[in-house]
Design a protein around this motif. Structure first.
Motif, PDB file in Angstrom:
ATOM      1  N   ALA A  14       0.811  -1.218   0.000  1.00 57.49           N
ATOM      2  CA  ALA A  14       0.000   0.000   0.000  1.00 57.49           C
ATOM      3  C   ALA A  14       0.851   1.279   0.000  1.00 57.49           C
ATOM      4  O   ALA A  14       0.427   2.298  -0.541  1.00 57.49           O
ATOM      5  N   THR A  18       0.631   5.558  -1.633  1.00 60.88           N
ATOM      6  CA  THR A  18       0.284   6.709  -0.782  1.00 60.88           C
ATOM      7  C   THR A  18       0.689   8.021  -1.459  1.00 60.88           C
ATOM      8  O   THR A  18       0.015   9.038  -1.293  1.00 60.88           O
ATOM      9  N   PHE A  25      -2.916   1.124   5.127  1.00 63.19           N
ATOM     10  CA  PHE A  25      -3.698   0.606   6.257  1.00 63.19           C
ATOM     11  C   PHE A  25      -3.062   0.933   7.604  1.00 63.19           C
ATOM     12  O   PHE A  25      -3.728   1.331   8.535  1.00 63.19           O
ATOM     13  N   ARG A  26      -1.726   0.736   7.713  1.00 59.54           N
ATOM     14  CA  ARG A  26      -1.137   0.707   9.057  1.00 59.54           C
ATOM     15  C   ARG A  26      -0.327   1.936   9.458  1.00 59.54           C
ATOM     16  O   ARG A  26       0.190   1.987  10.553  1.00 59.54           O
ATOM     17  N   GLN A  93       0.609  -6.129  -3.656  1.00 61.50           N
ATOM     18  CA  GLN A  93      -0.519  -6.437  -2.777  1.00 61.50           C
ATOM     19  C   GLN A  93      -1.634  -5.429  -3.006  1.00 61.50           C
ATOM     20  O   GLN A  93      -2.692  -5.526  -2.422  1.00 61.50           O
ATOM     21  N   ILE A  95      -4.592  -3.176  -4.862  1.00 58.41           N
ATOM     22  CA  ILE A  95      -5.755  -3.518  -5.683  1.00 58.41           C
ATOM     23  C   ILE A  95      -6.169  -2.335  -6.554  1.00 58.41           C
ATOM     24  O   ILE A  95      -7.230  -2.340  -7.155  1.00 58.41           O
ATOM     25  N   ASP A  96      -5.307  -1.302  -6.602  1.00 60.19           N
ATOM     26  CA  ASP A  96      -5.705  -0.066  -7.279  1.00 60.19           C
ATOM     27  C   ASP A  96      -5.437  -0.026  -8.785  1.00 60.19           C
ATOM     28  O   ASP A  96      -5.853   0.899  -9.475  1.00 60.19           O
ATOM     29  N   HIS A 111      -3.753  -9.544  -4.566  1.00 55.00           N
ATOM     30  CA  HIS A 111      -5.045  -9.341  -3.895  1.00 55.00           C
ATOM     31  C   HIS A 111      -6.148  -8.866  -4.834  1.00 55.00           C
ATOM     32  O   HIS A 111      -7.159  -8.335  -4.393  1.00 55.00           O
ATOM     33  N   THR A 180       5.582  -1.758   2.083  1.00 59.15           N
ATOM     34  CA  THR A 180       4.762  -2.796   2.713  1.00 59.15           C
ATOM     35  C   THR A 180       5.246  -3.062   4.131  1.00 59.15           C
ATOM     36  O   THR A 180       6.452  -3.103   4.383  1.00 59.15           O
ATOM     37  N   SER A 181       4.294  -3.216   5.042  1.00 56.60           N
ATOM     38  CA  SER A 181       4.646  -3.506   6.436  1.00 56.60           C
ATOM     39  C   SER A 181       5.064  -4.969   6.600  1.00 56.60           C
ATOM     40  O   SER A 181       5.501  -5.370   7.667  1.00 56.60           O
ATOM     41  N   ASN A 203      11.240   1.499   2.571  1.00 56.68           N
ATOM     42  CA  ASN A 203      10.008   1.662   3.350  1.00 56.68           C
ATOM     43  C   ASN A 203      10.177   2.798   4.344  1.00 56.68           C
ATOM     44  O   ASN A 203      11.255   2.984   4.891  1.00 56.68           O
ATOM     45  N   ASP A 205       8.719   3.207   7.348  1.00 58.21           N
ATOM     46  CA  ASP A 205       8.931   2.695   8.708  1.00 58.21           C
ATOM     47  C   ASP A 205       9.739   1.402   8.665  1.00 58.21           C
ATOM     48  O   ASP A 205       9.694   0.674   7.683  1.00 58.21           O
TER      49      ASP A 205
HETATM   50  P1  NAD Z   1       0.417  -1.501   5.185  1.00 54.41           P
HETATM   51  O1  NAD Z   1      -0.575  -0.398   5.254  1.00 54.41           O
HETATM   52  O2  NAD Z   1       0.353  -2.581   6.171  1.00 54.41           O
HETATM   53  O3  NAD Z   1       1.884  -0.878   5.266  1.00 54.41           O
HETATM   54  C1  NAD Z   1       2.274   0.173   4.440  1.00 54.41           C
HETATM   55  C2  NAD Z   1       3.755   0.419   4.675  1.00 54.41           C
HETATM   56  O4  NAD Z   1       4.192   1.368   3.707  1.00 54.41           O
HETATM   57  C3  NAD Z   1       4.068   1.013   6.044  1.00 54.41           C
HETATM   58  O5  NAD Z   1       5.121   0.260   6.615  1.00 54.41           O
HETATM   59  C4  NAD Z   1       4.515   2.456   5.737  1.00 54.41           C
HETATM   60  O6  NAD Z   1       5.587   2.858   6.541  1.00 54.41           O
HETATM   61  C5  NAD Z   1       4.971   2.364   4.320  1.00 54.41           C
HETATM   62  N1  NAD Z   1       4.770   3.572   3.529  1.00 54.41           N
HETATM   63  C6  NAD Z   1       3.665   4.358   3.429  1.00 54.41           C
HETATM   64  N2  NAD Z   1       3.853   5.324   2.518  1.00 54.41           N
HETATM   65  C7  NAD Z   1       5.107   5.148   2.021  1.00 54.41           C
HETATM   66  C8  NAD Z   1       5.890   5.827   1.052  1.00 54.41           C
HETATM   67  N3  NAD Z   1       5.421   6.889   0.370  1.00 54.41           N
HETATM   68  N4  NAD Z   1       7.144   5.357   0.802  1.00 54.41           N
HETATM   69  C9  NAD Z   1       7.648   4.283   1.463  1.00 54.41           C
HETATM   70  N5  NAD Z   1       6.953   3.616   2.406  1.00 54.41           N
HETATM   71  C10 NAD Z   1       5.693   4.036   2.674  1.00 54.41           C
HETATM   72  O7  NAD Z   1       0.352  -2.055   3.681  1.00 54.41           O
HETATM   73  P2  NAD Z   1       0.576  -3.532   3.127  1.00 54.41           P
HETATM   74  O8  NAD Z   1       1.763  -4.165   3.726  1.00 54.41           O
HETATM   75  O9  NAD Z   1       0.491  -3.417   1.643  1.00 54.41           O
HETATM   76  O10 NAD Z   1      -0.684  -4.342   3.629  1.00 54.41           O
HETATM   77  C11 NAD Z   1      -1.964  -3.773   3.511  1.00 54.41           C
HETATM   78  C12 NAD Z   1      -2.970  -4.575   2.697  1.00 54.41           C
HETATM   79  O11 NAD Z   1      -3.970  -3.635   2.337  1.00 54.41           O
HETATM   80  C13 NAD Z   1      -2.482  -5.118   1.413  1.00 54.41           C
HETATM   81  O12 NAD Z   1      -2.833  -6.435   1.427  1.00 54.41           O
HETATM   82  C14 NAD Z   1      -3.265  -4.388   0.295  1.00 54.41           C
HETATM   83  O13 NAD Z   1      -4.001  -5.324  -0.469  1.00 54.41           O
HETATM   84  C15 NAD Z   1      -4.288  -3.569   0.962  1.00 54.41           C
HETATM   85  N6  NAD Z   1      -4.337  -2.129   0.594  1.00 54.41           N
HETATM   86  C16 NAD Z   1      -4.222  -1.762  -0.709  1.00 54.41           C
HETATM   87  C17 NAD Z   1      -4.248  -0.425  -1.058  1.00 54.41           C
HETATM   88  C18 NAD Z   1      -4.098  -0.062  -2.515  1.00 54.41           C
HETATM   89  O14 NAD Z   1      -4.485  -0.842  -3.386  1.00 54.41           O
HETATM   90  N7  NAD Z   1      -3.508   1.095  -2.828  1.00 54.41           N
HETATM   91  C19 NAD Z   1      -4.389   0.567  -0.086  1.00 54.41           C
HETATM   92  C20 NAD Z   1      -4.538   0.154   1.259  1.00 54.41           C
HETATM   93  C21 NAD Z   1      -4.490  -1.195   1.573  1.00 54.41           C
END
Ligand code: NAD
Ligand code: ZN
Length: 230
Positions: A14, A18, A25-26, A93, A95-96, A111, A180-181, A203, A205
């Motif tokens: 995700a 951003t 999400f996190r 991961q 879905i966008d 996903h 990704t977290s 990443n 964090d």
């Molecule tokens: P997560 O929300 O668990 O973690 C996101 C990680 O990205 C965090 O560790 C954060 O520090 C880091 N981060 C955020 N912005 C950043 C940037 N600009 N540069 C570098 N790092 C950055 O996300 P995840 O691990 O992908 O798990 C969440 C689940 O939610 C996935 O399975 C996904 O399918 C879904 N999801 C998808 C979307 C989307 O399609 N855009 C959005 C939200 C959630």
């Protein structure tokens, strides 16, 4: 490392989107830290979809579909790297659908995608308009409920997609893990198939795999990838 690599695979989450304005999400400003009637993990579960379909769609239309989001510098650089023959696949991961929109051809969407939807009764496929141009629970001509082709909690991943992703990861010489977290399984577990030379993480964090990487960059993925000269 990029210059020294012939087949790079990018594994993202995700955080890659951003910088396109889609919340993750996190993070502190992520969806899990906002207030809803139900926790997002519950809303985005198979059981909730079946039992509270209308509430699911209220949340889904509001938070999961971002039609005006555009590919950012991360997506664009990855498309450039693929075109140049450096990048063999994107495993995401998300879905966008932003990687395909940016021009990447080999994308494994673990996903699923908000752009694909299907009737749970007759199987007919629909685009995203079936969701955005309707209100309440979207239905098919046959009366069946339309479901997004995204993997909800409690649901399994598509076998062909996993196999393709595993093959790409097992065969690459450089794996970039970004945004990704690394907490969502089985997706995060696919990284263990990597046998190549350079394991890189970008990443914001820290995550549990920092220690295993050859290079860790705690920064923004778009800004970081943008510095690569192809
Ligand atoms: P997560 O929300 O668990 O973690 C996101 C990680 O990205 C965090 O560790 C954060 O520090 C880091 N981060 C955020 N912005 C950043 C940037 N600009 N540069 C570098 N790092 C950055 O996300 P995840 O691990 O992908 O798990 C969440 C689940 O939610 C996935 O399975 C996904 O399918 C879904 N999801 C998808 C979307 C989307 O399609 N855009 C959005 C939200 C959630
Ligand atoms: Zn139908």
């Amino acid at each position: 490392m990029i210059n020294d690599s012939k087949s790079i695979v990018f594994f993202g989450g995700a955080g890659v989107s951003t910088e396109s304005g889609i919340p993750d999400f996190r993070s502190v400003d992520g969806l899990y830290n906002q207030k809803y009637d139900y926790p997002p993990e519950q809303i985005l579960s198979h059981t909730f979809f079946v039992q509270n379909t209308k509430e699911f769609y209220d949340f889904y239309r509001d938070k999961m579909i971002c039609l005006d989001a555009k590919p950012n510098k991360a997506h664009l650089k990855l498309a450039e790297l693929e075109k140049a023959g450096k990048l063999t696949a994107v495993v995401t991961q998300n879905i966008d659908g932003l990687h395909s929109l940016a021009g990447n051809k080999k994308v494994y969407e673990l996903h699923g995608s908000v752009h694909r939807n299907y009737c749970t009764k007759c199987g007919k496929f629909f685009g995203i308009e079936a969701i955005t141009n309707s209100t309440g629970v979207p239905t098919c001509e046959c009366g069946g409920v339309i479901k997004p082709d995204v993997v909800l909690y409690e649901e399994g991943l598509d076998n062909d997609t996993i196999q393709g992703a595993v093959k790409a990861i097992a065969g690459c010489d450089m794996l970039i893990i970004a945004g990704t977290s690394m907490t969502v399984y089985p997706a995060a577990g696919l990284v263990r198939y990597f046998r190549g030379k350079y394991l890189v993480e970008i990443n914001r964090d820290p995550t549990a795999i920092d220690d295993r990487c050859d290079l860790v960059i705690h920064g923004k993925v778009g800004e970081t990838l943008d510095k690569i000269e192809v």
